[in-house]
Scaffold this motif. Structure first.
Motif, PDB file in Angstrom:
ATOM      1  N   GLU A 160       0.850  -1.205   0.000  1.00  0.00           N
ATOM      2  CA  GLU A 160       0.000   0.000   0.000  1.00  0.00           C
ATOM      3  C   GLU A 160       0.884   1.252   0.000  1.00  0.00           C
ATOM      4  OE1 GLU A 160      -3.111  -0.417  -0.473  1.00  0.00           O
ATOM      5  OE2 GLU A 160      -2.989  -2.595  -0.215  1.00  0.00           O
ATOM      6  N   LYS A 161       1.994   1.188   0.756  1.00  0.00           N
ATOM      7  CA  LYS A 161       2.844   2.393   0.890  1.00  0.00           C
ATOM      8  C   LYS A 161       3.907   2.465  -0.209  1.00  0.00           C
ATOM      9  CE  LYS A 161       2.671   1.750   5.872  1.00  0.00           C
ATOM     10  NZ  LYS A 161       3.225   0.487   6.273  1.00  0.00           N
ATOM     11  N   LEU A 162       4.299   1.308  -0.778  1.00  0.00           N
ATOM     12  CA  LEU A 162       5.438   1.291  -1.729  1.00  0.00           C
ATOM     13  C   LEU A 162       4.963   1.551  -3.153  1.00  0.00           C
ATOM     14  CD1 LEU A 162       7.449  -1.868  -0.617  1.00  0.00           C
ATOM     15  CD2 LEU A 162       8.166   0.481  -0.397  1.00  0.00           C
ATOM     16  N   ASN A 163       5.784   2.297  -3.890  1.00  0.00           N
ATOM     17  CA  ASN A 163       5.463   2.371  -5.318  1.00  0.00           C
ATOM     18  C   ASN A 163       6.165   1.220  -6.046  1.00  0.00           C
ATOM     19  OD1 ASN A 163       8.103   3.008  -5.612  1.00  0.00           O
ATOM     20  ND2 ASN A 163       7.794   5.111  -6.284  1.00  0.00           N
ATOM     21  N   PRO A 164       5.669   0.817  -7.217  1.00  0.00           N
ATOM     22  CA  PRO A 164       6.237  -0.343  -7.924  1.00  0.00           C
ATOM     23  C   PRO A 164       7.731  -0.193  -8.213  1.00  0.00           C
ATOM     24  CG  PRO A 164       4.177   0.357  -8.949  1.00  0.00           C
ATOM     25  CD  PRO A 164       4.510   1.391  -7.930  1.00  0.00           C
ATOM     26  N   GLY A 165       8.158   1.064  -8.440  1.00  0.00           N
ATOM     27  CA  GLY A 165       9.585   1.291  -8.740  1.00  0.00           C
ATOM     28  C   GLY A 165      10.477   0.807  -7.611  1.00  0.00           C
ATOM     29  N   LEU A 166      10.097   1.119  -6.366  1.00  0.00           N
ATOM     30  CA  LEU A 166      10.905   0.697  -5.211  1.00  0.00           C
ATOM     31  C   LEU A 166      10.882  -0.817  -5.043  1.00  0.00           C
ATOM     32  CD1 LEU A 166      10.273   3.409  -2.489  1.00  0.00           C
ATOM     33  CD2 LEU A 166      12.410   2.882  -3.650  1.00  0.00           C
ATOM     34  N   VAL A 167       9.722  -1.445  -5.303  1.00  0.00           N
ATOM     35  CA  VAL A 167       9.635  -2.907  -5.213  1.00  0.00           C
ATOM     36  C   VAL A 167      10.599  -3.528  -6.219  1.00  0.00           C
ATOM     37  CG1 VAL A 167       8.139  -4.905  -5.578  1.00  0.00           C
ATOM     38  CG2 VAL A 167       7.250  -2.888  -4.406  1.00  0.00           C
TER      39      VAL A 167
END
Length: 1475
Positions: free
Chosen positions: A1166-1173
């Motif tokens: 919920e808090k992470l954007n896909p780029g960081l994942v």
């Protein structure tokens, strides 16, 4: 599937499986795919497995409790499955119709269980103790039963009331089935007892099974290695199929087939060639051209047998299993990027069920785990194949070296053949590890490009273009590096050759005070070597930059083209990070492919070299007829030497000038020569004493017994006959003293007597004695002749052929053969030959009175001996009996340090690099990793733009920053590599200089007790590690260390909760690493310690091949070599297992990092954007390899830094007195008179040993000529060494012209004395350099010296005159000429004091006369000390000093001593000088 399951049971329901919070697989899927999968596997492999079991019958195993349980459970499983089947029939009869799947699946599974029960019994009857096939079947069955297990529980819990009776039975049978499968899986983990009457090893330290790196023994060894230092006894014994006794015959059988193929055409051609030759010989009118054409046509056909095919047939099938694993691993490696794609898309979908994310995280983990296990299984097969290859190659070369002809031996020196065993065999071993990359790399590249194309479309071609462009750059760097390596090797060879000569002749350098000149020569070569190293390092820095930047440049161009080509192309997280992980996969094959190709090219050179060696011609075993009545002797020349029978039991002497073919005659009798015509027959067994005694590196007793059982009485009588009893008293360990390599701690005479003792103990029928009396004193020679060889000696009644120069023994022999130029000119008894008044009578008249024993052959190698024989002459001076207890330890085994490497060694290396530079290097590495992180974080940030739709405006700015960060990283990589290279080369220069400088200042005693090989090892292997291996290890270590740290930083920054698991994972990592490094380091040490005996035993065998063949000990020596190879492999194999053990455990930690990174990404989606994942997980996917490499590099660093420790140890040994003491320098014309005085002088070889000279007091006036005589070990040589201070006084002093020699510098003393040593030592280089290394004399002086030393004519005839090249050890000059060069050196120096150390023992009488006359004329006014074997040379001296046990026994004029009838008189009488 609808036909099987019916319409009510659909095969796949998306809402039931994916789009739900409680997913489950449909009943049809469970009853088909999950039930049939294990059955299909088993039925598919059974035919192959039964075929395998039939081929490999290992015996019969008694029915055990374990076996009974397995069989019973299998039977019950069949009943359980078919009870389901019968229940379905029961339902059918009751009118309830079931879909066909309810009949098919129980039938199929039940029949499979019957098959399993049959296999369990069939395996028992064929002696299989454990079954991999069934283990996999039970594992698959359990895995496939887990889903129905959960489904049935869900079904039961969702049913409000009890289960309907219909479902109840199936429910019960399924759980019964599940329990039995679980039990079968557990039971299949246990081994059966070995089969009856089997040869199975029941060794307590048993070599582990193939999935060894998961097995208990490997864990036990790791624990043991961590707690206590490992020893040879802790290692597993070798598997029979990996031992020499299995591997070598298997390979030789294939090689024999290859040779047989070639013999067919060759036999035909040979016939033709012989025919042609005969025709040519008969018809000379053909003319030479025509004959040559005929010959060449005849020779064109035969091709060499293929060594490669023999290897492939012997070891290919086993290697292919590893290749299959590699294929599997390559395919699985592409699953992770696809899972990453799904994970990123999952984080984008806000309503996706959580279990889907967790499933992806665990799938990533299991994929990585499976990849790890398969990869290491592949490596295991490759390494074991490599190990077998090495064993086979060494075994084949060893066996071949025992049978090659002398002509073939001349083509390959001992050093070259040892290289075939060490370097070339090692190349094959190394190549097998990565050979699969030849097809695997292109496959991985194609797959990666395919997936990238799917992801980014044609933009991938831009990235591909960059890769293609980088290939020529890397190729150019590789070509240039290869060229530099060749130069580097040449310089290194030159340096080591020079060092080896220096260390061999260190005594001569010290005696002549020539160390300075030679030190400069070594440093000049070293400087060239360092220049090439520096250039190589700069190229290396460029290549590291290309290697690091390649994936980035490919990504940059691909992304740039992708976003620029079409406005609709948006770089989102999914595209960016999936592509990045594919680019990372691409990095490995792209880097490996060129390396593998270059390794293959290197291996092909090795292949050719080994093939050539194994194709050399062999000695004809039929050349000598054994046990025949005749005993004629043939020629090795085109004409027969002689035709003669010698009656059994006679003593035949062979005499003649040097080079007339005496030794060749003996070689012909041994079958060592090429027989051209005639017959040779020898009745009975043969014992052979070569001209140069061959001594093994074993105890003195073992050298004499030579494999025969010990019989005490016989043994002592042999020692007595060979005059060895007195020597045993002074050897530190008696007959159990360990003799160093090439008999280094025995004098020449002792070596020869041991060789004689070996022949006498062998109790043969025929004795071939090649000049055994030349190396011993006159009275010892008389003792040996009387007690051993002569008519009344121990060998009477045996046939003896004695080559000799001892004229005094000839009247006592039965027959004499006189040889001239390879022919026998006269034959008969002593009296008959005198009566004939031929050449023999003339020879006798010249020499009988003047000389008694001529010692022409000490130290003169036979013509076919390799140059290595000369490398290690016995110490010229050190009488071996005084080498004391140190001998045993000195020439014994080199210690292997077991404890860890101390921090001090790392500090020493850092200091050698420079402390400031070391800090700068670390900072640069930090910066380059920061730039790399920056680039990827920026990319992750860029992918956010995709959702914000502000793409176009910022694309240029985004690309620019991304590019500049990446390029900055590349530049920083290059700068840090440059800096590191500069530091490492500085360290290498410093460490080598300190070692060299210390060795030139080390006392002679150190060189007498330290084996030469150990010193050469410091200058070759250890300096090579410091020069080339250590820098790359440090580079990789720093790279992996900073890379691992940056990965952790990125993951923690993306998902802070990850910090929680870092601590436990780091703890496990460090724990595993310490275990591995401790065990691995000790295994490496054990392996390197057990490697040298293979090569030393091999060089020993080659030098003594003729002796080994003569005594018929070939098979014993082959067995000894095989044992040594097996011992070495015993410590190598656990090293492989340790690597696999480590790999699996470290990669498991890496896989855990992947799991947690993915899990935390799912939890915080919920808090992470896909780029960081994407950023976090793609970094985690790389970490496995990095962690693995980091441990390896830590271990390699610890192993290689030992070289610094070893070099440091020998750079700090005790030094001798200073070369020059400024305030005590003697005047330039010192010594003016040459008066020498000894006052109460005592000396010992080393601390703790007895005195060699005891309280000598004597005075010699300038110009006196003093002869020094005495038995071996009386202290004659020691006395001369004291004058040069090679031995320092234990008491008293020596003064020369009033100057105490102990107070002045060593060079000041030694440059004013001159010695002509016992064994003439020459160095490779020009003749001028050998006479005058400091260039301090004019050409005129040199020519004058050559004229006086009777070399003028020889040098004038040489085309290069004074610049004539001398070979290593002066081998291109005869022994006599070498001795004359030493005389020329003495004439040049023309000092007031001259010492002759048995200088004429090794030369013929003519040269001896020349030297004696020159000394009398040129050194008329000098003080001369002569140690003499031949008493006639000192009969006209002023005085004679007789030494006995280090004390003066007699000292007076020769005439006085003869009239006193004391010791000197007895010696003169023995020599026949007085009646």
């Amino acid at each position: 599937m609808e036909d099987l399951c019916g319409p009510e049971l659909p095969f796949w329901v998306a809402n039931q499986t994916i789009h739900t919070d409680r997913p489950d697989l449909p009943a049809c899927f469970q009853l088909t795919v999950l039930s049939w999968l294990p059955c299909i596997y088993l039925w598919a492999v059974t035919p192959l497995y039964i075929f395998y079991l039939k081929r490999n019958n290992k015996g019969y195993i008694m029915m055990s409790v374990l076996n009974r349980f397995k069989t019973a459970f299998g039977f019950v499983l069949w009943l359980v499955c078919w009870s389901d089947l019968f229940y379905s029939f029961h339902e059918l009869r009751n009118g309830l119709t079931r879909p066909p799947i309810y009949f098919v699946t129980p039938l199929v599974v039940g029949m499979t269980m019957l098959l399993v029960t049959f296999l369990i019994q069939f395996e028992r009857l064929r002696g299989m103790q454990s079954s991999g096939v069934l283990f996999i079947f039970w594992f698959l069955s359990l895995l496939c039963a887990i889903v129905p297990f959960r489904s049935k529980i869900l079904q039961a819990s969702s049913t409000v009331r009890h289960l309907p009776p219909r479902a109840r039975l199936r429910f019960t049978t399924f759980y019964l089935y599940f329990s039995l499968v679980l039990l079968e899986l557990i039971l299949s983990c246990f081994n059966e007892k070995p089969p009856l009457f089997s040869t199975v090893v029941t060794d307590p330290v048993r070599w582990p099974c193939f999935n060894h790196f998961l097995s208990r023994p490997s864990v036990r060894m790791a624990v043991k290695g961590y707690k206590t230092p490992l020893e040879a006894k802790d290692l597993w014994s070798l598997n029979v199929q990996d031992s020499s006794q299995t591997v070598v015959p298997r390979f030789l059988e294939e090689w024999e087939k290859e040779q047989a193929k070639n013999r067919k055409p060759e036999m035909y051609m040979c016939g033709a060639t012989n025919h042609v030759t005969a025709g040519a010989a008969g018809a000379v009118e053909n003319g030479p051209e025509e004959t040559e054409v005929l010959l060449s046509e005849g020779r064109a056909a035969p091709r060499q047998p293929s060594f490669l095919w023999a290897l492939i047939r012997a070891f290919g099938p086993f290697f292919l299993i590893g290749s299959a694993y590699k294929l599997l691993q390559d395919l699985i490696s592409f699953v992770s990027p696809q899972l990453l794609r799904l994970l990123i898309s999952f984080t984008k979908q806000k309503g996706a069920p959580d279990w889907w994310g967790y499933a992806l995280a665990f799938l990533m983990f299991f994929t990585a785990l499976l990849q790890t296990l398969i990869l290491h299984q592949h490596f295991q097969y490759c390494f074991v194949t490599g190990m077998r290859l090495r064993t086979a190659i060494i075994g084949a070369i060893y066996r071949k070296s025992l049978v090659i002809t002398n002509a073939a031996k001349r083509k390959s020196t001992v050093g070259e053949i040892v290289n075939l065993m060490s370097v070339d065999a090692q190349r094959f071993m190394d190549l097998t590890t990565f050979l699969n990359m030849l097809w695997s790399a292109p496959l991985q590249i194609i797959l990666a490009l395919y997936f990238l194309w799917q992801n980014l479309g044609p933009s991938v071609l831009a990235g591909l273009a960059v890769m293609v462009l980088l290939i020529p750059l890397n190729a150019a760097i590789a070509v240039k590096t290869r060229a530099y390596q060749v130069q580097q090797m040449q310089h290194k060879d030159a340096r080591i050759k020079l060092m080896s000569e220096i260390l061999n002749g260190i005594k001569v350098l010290k005696l002549y005070a020539w160390e300075g000149s030679f030190q400069e020569k070594v440093l000049a070569i070293r400087q060239k070597e360092l220049d090439v190293l520096r250039r190589t390092a700069y190229l290396g820095a460029l290549s590291t930059m290309a290697w690091t930047s390649a994936p980035f440049l490919v990504a940059l161009t691909t992304f740039a083209v992708y976003v620029k080509v079409d406005e609709n192309n948006v770089l989102d997280a999914e595209k960016a990070f999936v592509s990045l992980s594919l680019f990372n996969i691409l990095r490995f094959p792209l880097n490996m492919l060129p390396q593998v190709i270059s390794s293959i090219i290197q291996a092909s050179v090795s292949l050719k070299r080994i093939q050539d060696f194994l194709s050399h011609s062999e000695l004809d075993p039929e050349a000598v007829q054994k046990n025949s009545a005749a005993s004629g002797k043939p020629g090795h020349d085109s004409n027969p030497l002689l035709e003669r029978r010698n009656p059994a039991g006679s003593l035949v002497a062979v005499v003649g000038q040097v080079g007339c073919g005496k030794s060749s005659l003996i070689s012909a009798l041994l079958g060592e020569m090429e027989k051209i015509e005639g017959d040779v027959a020898v009745r009975g067994s043969v014992a052979y004493v070569p001209q140069q005694a061959w001594i093994q590196n074993a105890t003195l007793r073992d050298n004499i017994l030579f494999g025969k059982p010990f019989a005490e009485q016989k043994y002592h009588s042999v020692l007595e006959a060979c005059a060895l009893t007195p020597d045993l008293e002074v050897l530190p360990g008696g007959d159990m003293t360990e003799i160093g390599e090439k008999g280094i701690n025995l004098s020449g005479g002792q070596r020869q007597r041991v060789s004689l003792a070996r022949s006498l103990y062998s109790d043969a029928d025929v004795y071939l004695l090649d000049d055994p009396l030349s190396a011993v004193d006159a009275h010892v020679a008389k003792h040996i002749f009387d007690n051993l060889i002569g008519p009344e000696g121990a060998l009477k009644g045996k046939t003896r052929l004695l080559v000799t120069h001892g004229v005094s023994f000839l009247p006592q022999v039965d027959n004499i053969l006189v040889m001239v130029d390879g022919r026998v000119t006269e034959m008969g008894s002593y009296q008959e030959l005198l009566d004939q008044n031929g050449a023999f009578a003339e020879f006798l008249r010249n020499y009988a009175i003047e000389d008694v024993i001529e010692e022409e052959a000490i130290g003169k190698p036979p013509q076919s001996c390799s140059s290595l024989l000369l490398l290690s002459p016995a110490p010229l001076s050190t009488p071996p009996q005084y080498t004391g207890p140190g001998v045993k330890q000195g020439s014994g085994k080199e210690g292997k340090r077991a404890e860890g490497v101390k921090m001090k060694v790392f500090m020493d290396y850092a200091k050698a690099v420079g402390l400031v530079l070391s800090v700068i290097i670390c900072l640069l590495y930090g910066c380059q990793n920061a730039a790399a992180i920056g680039a990827n974080v920026w990319l992750s940030d860029w992918t956010k733009d995709a959702s914000a739709n502000q793409t176009r405006d910022e694309v240029n700015m985004r690309l620019g920053v991304y590019a500049s960060l990446g390029i900055a990283q590349g530049l920083l990589v290059m700068v840090s590599s440059f800096t590191l290279a500069v530091g490492n080369i500085g360290a290498a220069k410093k460490l080598h200089y300190n070692l060299l400088n210390n060795k030139f200042h080390t006392p002679q005693a150190f060189f007498d007790t330290t084996p030469l090989g150990r010193l050469i090892n410091r200058f070759s292997k250890d300096i090579y590690i410091i020069d080339e291996v250590l820098p790359s290890t440090v580079l990789m270590f720093l790279g992996t260390l900073f890379s691992s740290v940056s990965t952790m930083i990125v993951i923690v920054a993306s998902t802070p909760i990850f910090a929680v698991v870092i601590v436990p994972l780091a703890f496990v990592y460090v724990f595993v690493q310490r275990f591995y490094v401790a065990t691995s380091r000790q295994l490496k040490r054990l392996e390197s310690v057990s490697r040298s005996p293979i090569y030393s035993h091999f060089s020993e065998t080659i030098t003594g091949a003729s002796v080994i063949r003569a005594y018929g000990k070939d098979s014993a020596f082959v067995h000894m070599s095989d044992t040594r190879v097996d011992d070495n492999q015993k410590s190598y194999y656990p090293g492989i297992v340790a690597n696999r053990w480590l790999g699996v455990r470290i990669e498991f930690i890496g896989n855990c990092i992947v799991l947690f990174a993915a899990l935390f990404a799912v939890i915080g989606k919920e808090k992470l954007n896909p780029g960081l994942v994407g950023l976090s997980v793609s970094y985690a996917l790389q970490v496995t390899m990095t962690l693995n490499w980091m441990v390896r590099m830590t271990s390699d660093l610890e192993s290689n830094i030992v070289a610094v420790e070893r070099v440091k140890e020998y750079s700090e040994t005790k030094t001798e007195a200073p070369w020059v003491v400024e305030d005590k320098r003697p005047p330039s014309d010192w010594p003016p008179q040459g008066n020498v005085e000894f006052r109460d002088y005592s000396v010992r070889y080393r601390e703790g040993l007895d005195l060699v000279l005891k309280n000598l007091t004597l005075s010699v006036q300038g110009g006196e000529k003093v002869g020094i005589v005495g038995r071996t070990g009386a202290g004659k040589s020691s006395m001369t060494l004291c004058l040069f201070r090679l031995l320092e006084a234990a008491g008293g002093e020596i003064t020369i012209d009033g100057v105490k020699i102990s107070e002045i510098g060593l060079h000041d003393l030694r440059s004013k004395l001159t010695i002509i040593p016992q064994e003439p030592v020459l160095f490779s280089g020009t003749l001028r350099m050998n006479l005058d290394p400091f260039d301090s004399y004019s050409d005129e002086d040199l020519w004058k010296a050559l004229e006086h030393s009777h070399l003028h004519k020889f040098v004038t005839n040489a085309p290069a005159k004074l610049e004539m090249e001398c070979a290593e050890g002066g081998e291109n000059l005869s022994v006599g000429q070498r001795q004359l060069v030493c005389l020329a050196r003495a004439l040049l120096r023309k000092t007031r004091i001259l010492i002759l150390d048995e200088a004429t023992a090794a030369i013929d009488l003519e040269t001896d006369d020349l030297i004696q006359s020159t000394i009398r004329t040129q050194f008329e006014d000098c003080t001369v000390f002569t140690i003499a074997h031949r008493l006639n040379t000192i009969m006209d001296y002023t005085r004679v000093l007789v030494l006995d046990k280090g004390e003066i026994s007699e000292f007076d004029t020769p005439s006085q001593l003869l009239s006193q009838k004391g010791v000197f008189y007895a010696m003169a009488k023995d020599a026949g000088l007085v009646q």
